[in-house]
Write a protein that holds these residues in place. Structure first.
Motif, PDB file in Angstrom:
ATOM      1  N   LYS A  37      -4.322   4.242   0.143  1.00  0.00           N
ATOM      2  CA  LYS A  37      -3.177   4.388  -0.652  1.00  0.00           C
ATOM      3  C   LYS A  37      -1.656   4.066   0.034  1.00  0.00           C
ATOM      4  O   LYS A  37      -1.504   4.311   1.211  1.00  0.00           O
ATOM      5  CB  LYS A  37      -3.010   6.065  -0.737  1.00  0.00           C
ATOM      6  CG  LYS A  37      -3.828   6.343  -1.951  1.00  0.00           C
ATOM      7  CD  LYS A  37      -3.386   7.789  -2.648  1.00  0.00           C
ATOM      8  CE  LYS A  37      -4.323   8.254  -3.718  1.00  0.00           C
ATOM      9  NZ  LYS A  37      -3.616   9.463  -4.674  1.00  0.00           N
ATOM     10  N   LEU A  38      -0.822   3.807  -0.510  1.00  0.00           N
ATOM     11  CA  LEU A  38       0.522   3.274  -0.119  1.00  0.00           C
ATOM     12  C   LEU A  38       1.352   4.534  -0.253  1.00  0.00           C
ATOM     13  O   LEU A  38       1.330   5.385  -1.192  1.00  0.00           O
ATOM     14  CB  LEU A  38       1.202   2.168  -1.159  1.00  0.00           C
ATOM     15  CG  LEU A  38       0.686   0.772  -1.121  1.00  0.00           C
ATOM     16  CD1 LEU A  38       1.052   0.101  -2.090  1.00  0.00           C
ATOM     17  CD2 LEU A  38       1.158   0.104   0.273  1.00  0.00           C
ATOM     18  N   PRO A  39       1.927   4.849   1.025  1.00  0.00           N
ATOM     19  CA  PRO A  39       2.673   6.225   1.033  1.00  0.00           C
ATOM     20  C   PRO A  39       3.986   6.049   0.257  1.00  0.00           C
ATOM     21  O   PRO A  39       4.561   5.069   0.459  1.00  0.00           O
ATOM     22  CB  PRO A  39       3.119   6.306   2.669  1.00  0.00           C
ATOM     23  CG  PRO A  39       1.865   5.223   3.191  1.00  0.00           C
ATOM     24  CD  PRO A  39       1.947   4.061   2.331  1.00  0.00           C
ATOM     25  N   TYR A  40       4.241   7.206  -0.470  1.00  0.00           N
ATOM     26  CA  TYR A  40       5.497   7.335  -1.351  1.00  0.00           C
ATOM     27  C   TYR A  40       5.989   8.925  -0.898  1.00  0.00           C
ATOM     28  O   TYR A  40       5.078   9.761  -0.366  1.00  0.00           O
ATOM     29  CB  TYR A  40       5.347   7.433  -2.828  1.00  0.00           C
ATOM     30  CG  TYR A  40       4.948   6.307  -3.280  1.00  0.00           C
ATOM     31  CD1 TYR A  40       5.916   5.459  -4.023  1.00  0.00           C
ATOM     32  CD2 TYR A  40       3.605   5.635  -3.537  1.00  0.00           C
ATOM     33  CE1 TYR A  40       5.832   3.998  -4.276  1.00  0.00           C
ATOM     34  CE2 TYR A  40       3.352   4.142  -3.999  1.00  0.00           C
ATOM     35  CZ  TYR A  40       4.814   3.647  -4.567  1.00  0.00           C
ATOM     36  OH  TYR A  40       4.567   2.257  -4.960  1.00  0.00           O
ATOM     37  N   PRO A  85       8.957   4.424  -2.009  1.00  0.00           N
ATOM     38  CA  PRO A  85       8.177   4.023  -0.730  1.00  0.00           C
ATOM     39  C   PRO A  85       8.650   4.110   0.283  1.00  0.00           C
ATOM     40  O   PRO A  85      10.107   4.202   0.484  1.00  0.00           O
ATOM     41  CB  PRO A  85       8.444   2.278  -1.232  1.00  0.00           C
ATOM     42  CG  PRO A  85       8.844   2.257  -2.804  1.00  0.00           C
ATOM     43  CD  PRO A  85       9.518   3.380  -2.896  1.00  0.00           C
ATOM     44  N   VAL A  86       7.789   4.675   1.131  1.00  0.00           N
ATOM     45  CA  VAL A  86       8.398   5.044   2.490  1.00  0.00           C
ATOM     46  C   VAL A  86       8.480   3.654   3.422  1.00  0.00           C
ATOM     47  O   VAL A  86       7.603   2.913   3.715  1.00  0.00           O
ATOM     48  CB  VAL A  86       7.378   5.860   3.331  1.00  0.00           C
ATOM     49  CG1 VAL A  86       7.703   6.226   4.608  1.00  0.00           C
ATOM     50  CG2 VAL A  86       7.029   7.083   2.383  1.00  0.00           C
ATOM     51  N   PRO A  97       7.338   0.086   8.979  1.00  0.00           N
ATOM     52  CA  PRO A  97       6.515  -1.245   9.372  1.00  0.00           C
ATOM     53  C   PRO A  97       5.105  -1.315   8.811  1.00  0.00           C
ATOM     54  O   PRO A  97       4.744  -2.513   8.087  1.00  0.00           O
ATOM     55  CB  PRO A  97       6.653  -1.586  10.707  1.00  0.00           C
ATOM     56  CG  PRO A  97       8.095  -0.849  11.298  1.00  0.00           C
ATOM     57  CD  PRO A  97       8.186   0.429  10.373  1.00  0.00           C
ATOM     58  N   GLU A  98       4.430  -0.220   9.232  1.00  0.00           N
ATOM     59  CA  GLU A  98       2.908  -0.294   8.816  1.00  0.00           C
ATOM     60  C   GLU A  98       2.675  -0.294   7.354  1.00  0.00           C
ATOM     61  O   GLU A  98       1.763  -0.682   6.812  1.00  0.00           O
ATOM     62  CB  GLU A  98       2.331   0.933   9.635  1.00  0.00           C
ATOM     63  CG  GLU A  98       2.894   2.267   9.308  1.00  0.00           C
ATOM     64  CD  GLU A  98       3.973   2.896  10.296  1.00  0.00           C
ATOM     65  OE1 GLU A  98       3.932   4.045  10.467  1.00  0.00           O
ATOM     66  OE2 GLU A  98       4.668   1.996  10.900  1.00  0.00           O
ATOM     67  N   ASN A  99       3.720   0.404   6.674  1.00  0.00           N
ATOM     68  CA  ASN A  99       3.664   0.487   5.179  1.00  0.00           C
ATOM     69  C   ASN A  99       3.716  -0.938   4.515  1.00  0.00           C
ATOM     70  O   ASN A  99       3.301  -1.382   3.590  1.00  0.00           O
ATOM     71  CB  ASN A  99       4.534   1.623   4.604  1.00  0.00           C
ATOM     72  CG  ASN A  99       3.952   2.885   4.925  1.00  0.00           C
ATOM     73  OD1 ASN A  99       2.944   3.193   5.644  1.00  0.00           O
ATOM     74  ND2 ASN A  99       4.958   3.878   4.851  1.00  0.00           N
ATOM     75  N   ALA A 100       4.717  -1.447   5.164  1.00  0.00           N
ATOM     76  CA  ALA A 100       5.163  -2.927   4.569  1.00  0.00           C
ATOM     77  C   ALA A 100       3.883  -3.854   4.849  1.00  0.00           C
ATOM     78  O   ALA A 100       3.618  -4.691   3.877  1.00  0.00           O
ATOM     79  CB  ALA A 100       6.283  -3.469   5.319  1.00  0.00           C
ATOM     80  N   ALA A 101       3.262  -3.658   5.930  1.00  0.00           N
ATOM     81  CA  ALA A 101       2.195  -4.488   6.259  1.00  0.00           C
ATOM     82  C   ALA A 101       1.035  -4.286   5.295  1.00  0.00           C
ATOM     83  O   ALA A 101       0.113  -4.897   4.758  1.00  0.00           O
ATOM     84  CB  ALA A 101       1.733  -4.114   7.806  1.00  0.00           C
ATOM     85  N   LEU A 102       0.630  -2.824   4.834  1.00  0.00           N
ATOM     86  CA  LEU A 102      -0.389  -2.536   4.069  1.00  0.00           C
ATOM     87  C   LEU A 102      -0.097  -3.381   2.571  1.00  0.00           C
ATOM     88  O   LEU A 102      -0.813  -3.630   1.902  1.00  0.00           O
ATOM     89  CB  LEU A 102      -0.538  -1.064   4.004  1.00  0.00           C
ATOM     90  CG  LEU A 102      -1.478  -0.347   3.003  1.00  0.00           C
ATOM     91  CD1 LEU A 102      -2.824  -0.953   3.169  1.00  0.00           C
ATOM     92  CD2 LEU A 102      -1.250   1.170   2.968  1.00  0.00           C
TER      93      LEU A 102
END
Length: 378
Positions: free
Chosen positions: A244-247, A309-310, A313-318
């Motif tokens: 899941k993409l974090p929000y 959207p949080v 960097p790790e979320n952008a990579a996901l």
């Protein structure tokens, strides 16, 4: 047979449905999971007859004449310039920080040139700006950062600003003048009869059919269509195959008070002392005359409807992984905040949708035969 199935009846889906139906003569099915059109801009009259925005305040502002005039086909505009105060040190002072803010906070009488020197003397210059903390401390110093930004950001994101991408606080300017407006865009307004009425006009076309209370996955194999435009969460489309993409989400607590007005301005921010981040009084936005007033308190939280959207960097990579899957889906267009995992203002969503419409017009048509088998139209 529909030419397009559009998933999501927010701004991206609504604009694309209208353009494809009215300008390209396409038959469009708009599928919406919620029980209403309008996405997060949805507004309605509460039980006291006060017009409120269900998902928090939405103030339309843009520098794009094209976007403003496009939406103006479906609504009259009520000019409205939003002003926000922040509760700091027992005072209510303007935010974004400007000359009035500094003079009130420190009991000074600085000029524009002097306030520039004031900021400069307190700034902690950074060689490299990478986090939200860096942005603010580099600009106005640690004291103002602690008063206005640190607590608010921590509540909003449940992360210290030092853990967040610089883009979060880079959105908020610092001014050396007395401009108390929250936005400085050329066009600032609210739909005169509300956003829901705007959407009703936007989607009022015989080529558009709207299906509410429906997850598109329930009907995708039942209803024939040629192409899809998807404006929902991109990770849901791909069954969360990478996770899941974090929000961040919000709880909205509405209150109707038996007084004509409660707040001194449209919104008051609470960076420090309260659990909520801000309070908004809707009658400022709508201009409605009513003996009572309605306010909404916003409490950030991790779970719930996906709003922000949080930005880490790790979320952008996901998201990049999902973006690669999306770019390989030749029969589906992805548009809007959720499908592109980006926090857009309303005008940016509309501009993106208009741009995608032009792109669709210039691309070769694909005709579908049965389930998933497609051939170019000659």
């Amino acid at each position: 047979m529909f030419d397009y199935m559009i998933v999501g009846a927010g701004l991206a889906g609504g604009v694309l449905a209208e353009r494809l139906a009215s300008q390209a003569g396409k038959k469009v099915l708009l599928v919406e999971k919620r029980n209403h059109i309008g996405g997060n801009t949805y507004d309605h009259y509460n039980e006291d007859g006060i017009l409120v925005h269900k998902y928090g305040p939405h103030i339309f502002h843009t520098n794009s004449r094209e976007v403003f005039e496009y939406l103006g086909q479906f609504t009259q505009w009520r000019p409205y310039e939003h002003r926000v105060l922040a509760s700091v040190d027992g005072m209510l002072v303007p935010i974004p920080i400007n000359l009035n803010t500094i003079n009130a906070l420190y009991g000074l009488n600085l000029s524009s040139e002097e306030v520039d020197s004031f900021f400069e003397s307190r700034a902690e210059k950074k060689d490299k700006i990478t986090t939200s903390e860096d942005v603010v401390v580099n600009k106005v110093g640690r004291e103002l950062y602690n008063k206005f930004f640190k607590g608010y950001t921590k509540k909003q994101w449940n992360l210290d600003p030092s853990e967040l991408d610089a883009s979060v606080t880079a959105r908020i300017p610092t001014r050396n003048n007395r401009d108390n407006r929250y936005f400085t865009d050329t066009y600032q307004a609210i739909p005169l009869q509300g956003y829901t009425k705007l959407f009703e006009q936007l989607l009022n076309h015989p080529n558009i059919k709207v299906m509410l209370n429906t997850d598109y996955k329930e009907v995708i194999d039942i209803i024939p269509y040629k192409k899809m435009i998807y404006t929902g969460p991109v990770d849901y489309y791909f069954d969360y195959c990478y996770g899941k993409l974090p929000y961040r989400s919000l709880d909205f607590k509405f209150e109707t008070i038996d007084t004509e007005t409660l707040l001194p301005t449209g919104t008051v921010n609470y960076p420090n002392e309260q659990l909520y981040t801000r309070v908004t009084e809707y009658k400022y936005l709508t201009g409605q005359k009513h003996a009572k007033t309605s306010v909404v308190y916003e409490y950030p939280k991790d779970s719930g409807d996906p709003y922000y959207p949080v930005p880490k960097p790790e979320n952008a990579a996901l998201y990049k992984k999902y973006q690669q899957l999306a770019s390989g889906s030749k029969d589906v267009y992805f548009a809007g905040r959720l499908a592109t995992y980006k926090y857009y203002n309303m005008d940016q969503v509309v501009a993106q949708a208009l741009s995608l419409y032009r792109k669709i017009l210039s691309s070769p048509e694909i005709e579908y035969h049965g389930n998933g088998i497609k051939e170019p139209v000659n």
